[in-house]
Write a protein that holds these residues in place. Structure first.
Motif, PDB file in Angstrom:
ATOM      1  N   LEU A 263       0.856  -1.197   0.000  1.00  0.00           N
ATOM      2  CA  LEU A 263       0.000   0.000   0.000  1.00  0.00           C
ATOM      3  C   LEU A 263       0.883   1.235   0.000  1.00  0.00           C
ATOM      4  CD1 LEU A 263      -2.697   1.563   0.343  1.00  0.00           C
ATOM      5  CD2 LEU A 263      -2.468   1.191   2.813  1.00  0.00           C
ATOM      6  N   ALA A 264       0.683   2.105  -0.971  1.00  0.00           N
ATOM      7  CA  ALA A 264       1.441   3.367  -1.054  1.00  0.00           C
ATOM      8  C   ALA A 264       0.456   4.521  -1.169  1.00  0.00           C
ATOM      9  CB  ALA A 264       2.384   3.343  -2.257  1.00  0.00           C
ATOM     10  N   VAL A 265       0.553   5.459  -0.227  1.00  0.00           N
ATOM     11  CA  VAL A 265      -0.338   6.621  -0.212  1.00  0.00           C
ATOM     12  C   VAL A 265       0.513   7.881  -0.333  1.00  0.00           C
ATOM     13  CG1 VAL A 265      -2.098   7.896   1.058  1.00  0.00           C
ATOM     14  CG2 VAL A 265      -2.003   5.411   1.233  1.00  0.00           C
ATOM     15  N   ASP A 266       0.213   8.677  -1.331  1.00  0.00           N
ATOM     16  CA  ASP A 266       0.899   9.961  -1.521  1.00  0.00           C
ATOM     17  C   ASP A 266       0.639  10.842  -0.292  1.00  0.00           C
ATOM     18  OD1 ASP A 266       1.888  12.368  -2.310  1.00  0.00           O
ATOM     19  OD2 ASP A 266       0.631  12.580  -4.097  1.00  0.00           O
ATOM     20  N   PRO A 267       1.714  11.347   0.363  1.00  0.00           N
ATOM     21  CA  PRO A 267       1.513  12.217   1.541  1.00  0.00           C
ATOM     22  C   PRO A 267       0.577  13.387   1.266  1.00  0.00           C
ATOM     23  CG  PRO A 267       3.824  11.625   1.326  1.00  0.00           C
ATOM     24  CD  PRO A 267       3.146  11.128   0.087  1.00  0.00           C
ATOM     25  N   ALA A 268       0.563  13.871   0.013  1.00  0.00           N
ATOM     26  CA  ALA A 268      -0.318  14.993  -0.326  1.00  0.00           C
ATOM     27  C   ALA A 268      -1.781  14.591  -0.288  1.00  0.00           C
ATOM     28  CB  ALA A 268       0.031  15.522  -1.724  1.00  0.00           C
ATOM     29  N   ALA A 269      -2.043  13.276  -0.296  1.00  0.00           N
ATOM     30  CA  ALA A 269      -3.434  12.795  -0.300  1.00  0.00           C
ATOM     31  C   ALA A 269      -3.957  12.504   1.099  1.00  0.00           C
ATOM     32  CB  ALA A 269      -3.550  11.537  -1.163  1.00  0.00           C
ATOM     33  N   ASP A 270      -3.073  12.523   2.105  1.00  0.00           N
ATOM     34  CA  ASP A 270      -3.478  12.123   3.459  1.00  0.00           C
ATOM     35  C   ASP A 270      -4.678  12.898   3.985  1.00  0.00           C
ATOM     36  OD1 ASP A 270      -1.776  10.051   3.879  1.00  0.00           O
ATOM     37  OD2 ASP A 270      -0.241  11.210   4.925  1.00  0.00           O
ATOM     38  N   ALA A 271      -4.676  14.206   3.766  1.00  0.00           N
ATOM     39  CA  ALA A 271      -5.738  15.052   4.329  1.00  0.00           C
ATOM     40  C   ALA A 271      -6.945  15.182   3.414  1.00  0.00           C
ATOM     41  CB  ALA A 271      -5.191  16.444   4.654  1.00  0.00           C
ATOM     42  N   ARG A 272      -6.875  14.625   2.217  1.00  0.00           N
ATOM     43  CA  ARG A 272      -7.999  14.749   1.283  1.00  0.00           C
ATOM     44  C   ARG A 272      -9.203  13.962   1.789  1.00  0.00           C
ATOM     45  NH1 ARG A 272      -6.785  16.185  -4.113  1.00  0.00           N
ATOM     46  NH2 ARG A 272      -8.994  15.715  -4.500  1.00  0.00           N
ATOM     47  N   PRO A 273     -10.417  14.551   1.767  1.00  0.00           N
ATOM     48  CA  PRO A 273     -11.601  13.808   2.211  1.00  0.00           C
ATOM     49  C   PRO A 273     -11.980  12.720   1.214  1.00  0.00           C
ATOM     50  CG  PRO A 273     -12.225  15.957   1.345  1.00  0.00           C
ATOM     51  CD  PRO A 273     -10.728  15.934   1.371  1.00  0.00           C
ATOM     52  N   ILE A 274     -12.461  11.611   1.747  1.00  0.00           N
ATOM     53  CA  ILE A 274     -12.902  10.491   0.923  1.00  0.00           C
ATOM     54  C   ILE A 274     -14.039   9.788   1.648  1.00  0.00           C
ATOM     55  CG2 ILE A 274     -11.289   8.842   1.959  1.00  0.00           C
ATOM     56  CD1 ILE A 274     -10.985   7.553  -0.801  1.00  0.00           C
ATOM     57  N   ALA A 275     -14.933   9.161   0.910  1.00  0.00           N
ATOM     58  CA  ALA A 275     -16.021   8.407   1.531  1.00  0.00           C
ATOM     59  C   ALA A 275     -15.428   7.256   2.337  1.00  0.00           C
ATOM     60  CB  ALA A 275     -16.960   7.873   0.450  1.00  0.00           C
ATOM     61  N   SER A 276     -15.894   7.102   3.569  1.00  0.00           N
ATOM     62  CA  SER A 276     -15.329   6.073   4.438  1.00  0.00           C
ATOM     63  C   SER A 276     -15.595   4.670   3.907  1.00  0.00           C
ATOM     64  CB  SER A 276     -15.899   6.215   5.855  1.00  0.00           C
ATOM     65  OG  SER A 276     -17.299   5.998   5.849  1.00  0.00           O
ATOM     66  N   PHE A 277     -14.603   3.791   4.096  1.00  0.00           N
ATOM     67  CA  PHE A 277     -14.665   2.380   3.674  1.00  0.00           C
ATOM     68  C   PHE A 277     -14.948   2.243   2.174  1.00  0.00           C
ATOM     69  CE2 PHE A 277     -15.144   2.013   8.197  1.00  0.00           C
ATOM     70  CZ  PHE A 277     -14.463   0.842   8.504  1.00  0.00           C
ATOM     71  N   LEU A 278     -14.435   3.202   1.391  1.00  0.00           N
ATOM     72  CA  LEU A 278     -14.649   3.128  -0.051  1.00  0.00           C
ATOM     73  C   LEU A 278     -13.618   2.238  -0.728  1.00  0.00           C
ATOM     74  CD1 LEU A 278     -16.542   4.345  -2.233  1.00  0.00           C
ATOM     75  CD2 LEU A 278     -14.778   6.047  -2.659  1.00  0.00           C
ATOM     76  N   LEU A 279     -12.417   2.152  -0.158  1.00  0.00           N
ATOM     77  CA  LEU A 279     -11.353   1.391  -0.800  1.00  0.00           C
ATOM     78  C   LEU A 279     -11.395  -0.100  -0.470  1.00  0.00           C
ATOM     79  CD1 LEU A 279      -8.357   3.862  -0.338  1.00  0.00           C
ATOM     80  CD2 LEU A 279     -10.065   3.752  -2.160  1.00  0.00           C
ATOM     81  N   GLN A 280     -11.945  -0.457   0.682  1.00  0.00           N
ATOM     82  CA  GLN A 280     -11.941  -1.866   1.089  1.00  0.00           C
ATOM     83  C   GLN A 280     -12.596  -2.800   0.065  1.00  0.00           C
ATOM     84  OE1 GLN A 280     -13.775  -2.898   4.928  1.00  0.00           O
ATOM     85  NE2 GLN A 280     -14.484  -4.763   3.896  1.00  0.00           N
ATOM     86  N   PRO A 281     -13.787  -2.433  -0.497  1.00  0.00           N
ATOM     87  CA  PRO A 281     -14.389  -3.360  -1.467  1.00  0.00           C
ATOM     88  C   PRO A 281     -13.498  -3.630  -2.672  1.00  0.00           C
ATOM     89  CG  PRO A 281     -15.996  -1.724  -0.749  1.00  0.00           C
ATOM     90  CD  PRO A 281     -14.676  -1.289  -0.215  1.00  0.00           C
ATOM     91  N   LEU A 282     -12.690  -2.645  -3.093  1.00  0.00           N
ATOM     92  CA  LEU A 282     -11.780  -2.868  -4.213  1.00  0.00           C
ATOM     93  C   LEU A 282     -10.720  -3.906  -3.844  1.00  0.00           C
ATOM     94  CD1 LEU A 282     -11.127   0.734  -5.614  1.00  0.00           C
ATOM     95  CD2 LEU A 282     -12.551  -1.066  -6.597  1.00  0.00           C
ATOM     96  N   VAL A 283     -10.140  -3.768  -2.662  1.00  0.00           N
ATOM     97  CA  VAL A 283      -9.108  -4.703  -2.217  1.00  0.00           C
ATOM     98  C   VAL A 283      -9.722  -6.075  -1.932  1.00  0.00           C
ATOM     99  CG1 VAL A 283      -7.323  -5.116  -0.485  1.00  0.00           C
ATOM    100  CG2 VAL A 283      -7.784  -2.790  -1.277  1.00  0.00           C
ATOM    101  N   GLU A 284     -10.891  -6.065  -1.322  1.00  0.00           N
ATOM    102  CA  GLU A 284     -11.580  -7.331  -1.039  1.00  0.00           C
ATOM    103  C   GLU A 284     -11.882  -8.082  -2.335  1.00  0.00           C
ATOM    104  OE1 GLU A 284     -15.561  -8.938   1.361  1.00  0.00           O
ATOM    105  OE2 GLU A 284     -15.110  -6.795   1.237  1.00  0.00           O
ATOM    106  N   ASN A 285     -12.306  -7.340  -3.357  1.00  0.00           N
ATOM    107  CA  ASN A 285     -12.594  -7.957  -4.648  1.00  0.00           C
ATOM    108  C   ASN A 285     -11.329  -8.544  -5.271  1.00  0.00           C
ATOM    109  OD1 ASN A 285     -14.801  -8.279  -6.676  1.00  0.00           O
ATOM    110  ND2 ASN A 285     -13.331  -7.192  -7.980  1.00  0.00           N
ATOM    111  N   ALA A 286     -10.187  -7.820  -5.101  1.00  0.00           N
ATOM    112  CA  ALA A 286      -8.918  -8.311  -5.637  1.00  0.00           C
ATOM    113  C   ALA A 286      -8.487  -9.593  -4.933  1.00  0.00           C
ATOM    114  CB  ALA A 286      -7.850  -7.233  -5.477  1.00  0.00           C
ATOM    115  N   ILE A 287      -8.684  -9.669  -3.615  1.00  0.00           N
ATOM    116  CA  ILE A 287      -8.308 -10.867  -2.855  1.00  0.00           C
ATOM    117  C   ILE A 287      -9.223 -12.039  -3.209  1.00  0.00           C
ATOM    118  CG2 ILE A 287      -8.235 -11.858  -0.540  1.00  0.00           C
ATOM    119  CD1 ILE A 287      -7.293  -9.119   0.466  1.00  0.00           C
TER     120      ILE A 287
END
Length: 375
Positions: A263-287
């Motif tokens: 997992l690599a997160v751009d430091p500039a993206a840390d404070a950006r707002p995002i819908a909660s638990f939006l990324l998990q389904p993508l990773v879950e689908n990949a697994i």
């Protein structure tokens, strides 16, 4: 002496400031209707003095009649307002409303002419070169036009206010519905994940109890984050990444060396707002759908590009098409929930694609702007 002079100035200004504040406070204690009445009829009185001076050729008569008739007109319009409210005219322009406005404005105009005629008779202020019938006709037409104009303005204002209130209520209802659906979709993710995670732990207990214990601890960390953000539909990207780390730890404990995730997160993206638990389904689908013949490799990258937040999830495997034309990665509860949340959080401001490149399935997500939260 200078200090005394300054003190004297303050003492002189303070009472004036207090009086001004008291006047303003009293003014705003008056209802909006009467504040509007005072302003409108005060402006009308200025024009009315000039009109009466032209008709009567007598400044005293013009001033006196204006000062006496303006309060009468204010009371008559207040009576019209009371009548419209009693009749249930809620501001909608209709045939019934028009009939009542025409009739009641005429009655009010007749009252105004009677009062005006009585005042002219009592103070002996005749209109030069006008007989009684002509005076009555002209004055009735004048007062009728004024009162009918007031009625039209009042009903139009009520209609505008009513429409604005209805739009606000509709917008609030829409926001409430959006917030409720977002909360529902968000809460659906936890039972779904728990079901899968607990099944994984159950399979580890007989042969790998220590591994199962580690999974329980990681799952506890994940659930702690879930409970802390259960009422938040929008979080910082850095916070979302922490939840993803906890999720990956559970999966690493389950699959061991057969899962390699980065997992690599751009430091500039840390404070950006995002819908909660939006990324998990993508990773879950990949697994779930990734190839584990040797080692399942997953690479997750989150970075910014101007006003966009870009997410790429790559996993080893192939994109097998379904009969309906979509890949096997395109179905399932997780992605159905994911696509719906995208549509609600980022309406018209997102793109999501699944493709296959060099033996890797690539899920690419682009999010523009701040996510809608329903609040």
């Amino acid at each position: 002496m200078a200090a005394d002079a300054r003190a004297g100035t303050v003492e002189h200004k303070t009472p004036l400031g207090a009086v001004r504040a008291a006047i303003v406070e009293r003014w705003y204690r008056i209802t909006l209707f009467w504040r509007t009445q005072i302003v409108v009829w005060s402006l009308f009185a200025v024009a009315d003095i000039a009109t009466r001076q032209t008709i009567y050729k007598h400044i005293t008569a013009a001033l006196a009649l204006t000062l006496l008739m303006t309060p009468v007109m204010m009371l008559l319009t207040a009576g019209l307002r009371w009548a419209y409210m009693r009749l249930g005219l809620d501001g909608r322009i209709s045939f019934r409303t028009n009939v009542y406005m025409l009739g009641l404005s005429l009655i009010a105009a007749l009252v105004a002419v009677v009062v005006s005629d009585a005042l002219r008779w009592y103070f002996d202020w005749p209109i030069p070169n006008w007989d009684r019938a002509e005076a009555w006709t002209v004055l009735l037409a004048f007062h009728y036009a004024v009162l009918l104009g007031w009625s039209l303005g009042y009903v139009w204002f009520k209609a505008e206010v009513g429409m604005r209130i209805n739009r606000q209520r509709a917008a609030q209802a829409k926001a409430d519905a959006l917030r409720a659906e977002l909360a529902k979709l968000r809460l659906q993710l936890d039972p779904h994940f728990l079901f899968n995670a607990l099944n994984g732990i159950a399979t580890e207990i007989p042969d790998h109890p220590k591994n199962a214990l580690y999974m329980v601890r990681e799952l506890s960390d994940y659930l702690r984050y879930s409970l802390d953000t259960i009422d938040e539909t929008v979080v910082a990207t850095g916070t979302e990444a922490m939840a993803l780390v906890a999720y990956l730890n559970v999966q690493r404990a389950r699959f061991g060396e057969k899962l390699v995730a980065h997992l690599a997160v751009d430091p500039a993206a840390d404070a950006r707002p995002i819908a909660s638990f939006l990324l998990q389904p993508l990773v879950e689908n990949a697994i779930k759908h990734g190839s584990r013949r040797n080692v399942l490799t997953i690479d997750i990258r989150v970075e910014t590009s101007g006003d966009d937040l870009r997410v790429a999830v790559r996993n080893s495997g192939t994109l097998v098409p379904h009969a309906n034309g979509g890949g096997r990665h395109s179905g399932g509860f997780g992605l159905v929930n994911f696509r719906r949340r995208l549509a609600l959080h980022y309406p018209g401001r997102h793109s999501f694609t699944l493709s296959e490149r060099d033996g890797m399935v690539v899920a690419e997500l682009v999010l523009s702007g701040v996510p809608c939260s329903g609040s």
